[in-house]
Design an enzyme around this catalytic site. Structure first.
Site, short mmCIF file in Angstrom:
data_model
loop_
_atom_site.label_atom_id
_atom_site.label_comp_id
_atom_site.label_asym_id
_atom_site.label_seq_id
_atom_site.Cartn_x
_atom_site.Cartn_y
_atom_site.Cartn_z
N GLU A 68 41.13 -8.80 44.57
CA GLU A 68 41.02 -10.06 43.84
C GLU A 68 42.28 -10.89 44.00
O GLU A 68 42.46 -11.90 43.33
CB GLU A 68 40.75 -9.79 42.36
N GLY A 124 43.54 -9.86 40.05
CA GLY A 124 43.33 -11.29 40.21
C GLY A 124 44.63 -12.07 40.38
O GLY A 124 45.50 -12.03 39.53
N SER A 162 49.71 -10.95 44.66
CA SER A 162 50.08 -11.35 46.02
C SER A 162 50.92 -10.27 46.68
O SER A 162 51.97 -9.89 46.17
CB SER A 162 50.86 -12.67 45.99
N ALA A 172 47.30 -8.51 37.56
CA ALA A 172 47.02 -9.92 37.81
C ALA A 172 48.31 -10.72 37.95
O ALA A 172 49.26 -10.54 37.17
CB ALA A 172 46.17 -10.49 36.67
N ASP A 232 52.70 -4.07 36.54
CA ASP A 232 52.13 -4.87 35.46
C ASP A 232 51.87 -6.31 35.88
O ASP A 232 52.51 -6.83 36.80
CB ASP A 232 53.06 -4.85 34.25
N ALA A 233 50.98 -6.96 35.15
CA ALA A 233 50.64 -8.36 35.41
C ALA A 233 51.89 -9.21 35.37
O ALA A 233 52.73 -9.09 34.47
CB ALA A 233 49.63 -8.84 34.38
N ARG A 289 57.37 -2.39 34.93
CA ARG A 289 57.13 -3.31 33.82
C ARG A 289 58.30 -4.27 33.68
O ARG A 289 59.36 -4.08 34.30
CB ARG A 289 56.93 -2.54 32.51
N SER A 331 60.22 -7.35 27.69
CA SER A 331 59.89 -8.66 27.12
C SER A 331 61.03 -9.26 26.32
O SER A 331 61.00 -10.44 25.97
CB SER A 331 58.65 -8.53 26.22
#
Length: 395
Positions: free
Chosen positions: A265, A282, A285, A308, A323-324, A371, A374
């Site tokens: 995706e 999704g 890259s 994603a 991780d996204a 990860r 944050s």
């Protein structure tokens, strides 16, 4: 006219023993599409049968048929392209005669090709100028469009492994054309005839303008392989059985692809390879050698999840999770806790794991979860405890 298979084998052995003969790496007969304004310009070469490191008996017969037709066959160069004549076809049929009755289904595809070529109806408007027999003797830079297409075919059909062929200079060989389905059209011809085409309602429905056709214009995929948008896979890509290419952000470039059932995706750039059981999420890259890596082609291991909108510019091992939104480039600094170092070292005893590593240091390291903290934005790595498993019903 040969009558028995023993006679055929004896003739092949005799041809191959001669000083001028050389087994090709790849060969095949192609139908070529020529330029509408410049007929010397080859826009595309379509191969019904691709031979790559195989079927050397047929290669010997093809070369011998050319010589019997009065053509000089030079096997000292890296490749050779010859026009097909009626004499060539007739000579091939005489040699292939012992196998004609068996030539059906998956048996003796080169014999079937010659028989079909000899039976093409005249009303199709095709002539000898529309067909070429092509040989690649050395894996050097391609010198012709026909040889370039043969190499791309070998990759897309899985006859040659990804990243195993010399594709240097291929962009300079292929012409940028307008594609109407599988029909390439010279852009200069479109410009020269734009007024008439538009006034008469005959302006073509252009699907793309590119040097490469689409994968599905040349290759029939395995039954359990799905490509939901033809524009998402370029010719020269290789898709292992069970691969699913979704619409949207998915894309697979030439000389890139999958080695097993993979959900795609995101983007697999040229030269990137994804292992079986992995999921390219999704918008994710995987960078090519010209788009952010250190020049080393990127390999993604088996059963690995690229979240994603993540970005990968270096090798990722088996059973990993990115991780996204996380980006891992060769020089990306990644921190690990002492606990993570111990856990990852236990799973990879042959690798040196430390509290501060770069992205390139994780090549061949399995079972890692990448990860982003944050709070401080640091990229961190820990031991992955989640199994990445594709839905079998989708593959």
């Amino acid at each position: 006219m040969l009558e028995t298979q023993e006679e055929f084998k004896a003739k092949v052995a005799d041809i191959q023993s001669q000083s001028w003969y050389k087994n090709p790496i790849g060969f095949g007969i192609a139908r070529v599409d020529r330029g509408q304004l410049n007929s010397d310009k080859i826009l595309q070469a379509t191969y019904p049968v691709v031979n790559w490191n195989e079927n050397f008996g047929s290669a010997a017969i093809f070369m011998d048929a050319l010589k019997e037709s009065g053509v000089e066959v030079d096997t000292t160069k890296s490749e050779a392209v010859f026009a097909i004549t009626d004499d060539f076809v007739a000579n091939c049929i005489k040699s292939f005669n012992p196998y004609i009755e068996e030539a059906e289904g998956e048996a003796h595809k080169n014999v079937q090709l010659i028989l079909n070529l000899s039976a093409l109806p005249r009303e199709l408007g095709l002539s000898a100028d529309d067909f070429k027999v092509v040989f690649v003797f050395e894996d050097e830079n391609a010198l012709s469009v026909e040889a370039a297409y043969l190499k791309l075919n070998a990759l897309s059909t899985g006859k040659a492994p990804l990243r195993s062929l010399n594709l240097n200079g291929i962009f300079g060989l292929l012409h940028n054309v307008a594609w109407e389905g599988n029909n390439p059209i010279e852009l200069d011809w479109l410009r020269a005839n734009e007024l008439t085409l538009k006034l008469t309602g005959k302006y073509p429905n252009i699907d793309a303008v590119d040097k490469f056709p689409r994968f599905l214009q040349h290759v029939i995929p395995a039954d359990n392989t799905r490509i939901l948008d033809t524009a998402k896979v370029r010719f020269g890509a290789q898709l292992a059985a069970g691969t699913t290419v979704m619409p949207g952000a998915a894309y697979i470039n030439f000389n890139a692809g999958t080695e097993g059932s993979v959900m795609v995706e995101g983007r697999i750039s040229s030269s990137a390879v994804v292992g079986a059981g992995s999921d390219v999420g999704g918008g994710a890259s995987i960078l090519g050698v010209l788009s952010g890596t250190d020049g080393v082609p990127v390999s993604i291991g088996e059963n690995t999840l690229l979240g994603a909108n993540s970005c990968t510019g270096t090798a990722i091992g088996d059973s990993c999770i990115l991780d996204a939104g996380v980006t891992i480039l060769p020089g990306t600094k990644i921190t690990l806790s002492e606990k993570a170092v111990a856990a990852i070292s236990e799973a990879n005893p042959e690798k040196e794991i430390s509290v501060l590593m770069r992205g390139m240091d994780f090549q061949g390291v399995n079972g890692v979860h990448f990860r982003q903290n944050s709070v401080n934005g640091q990229i961190i790595a820990m031991r992955s405890t989640r199994e990445v498993k594709l839905n079998a019903d989708l593959h």
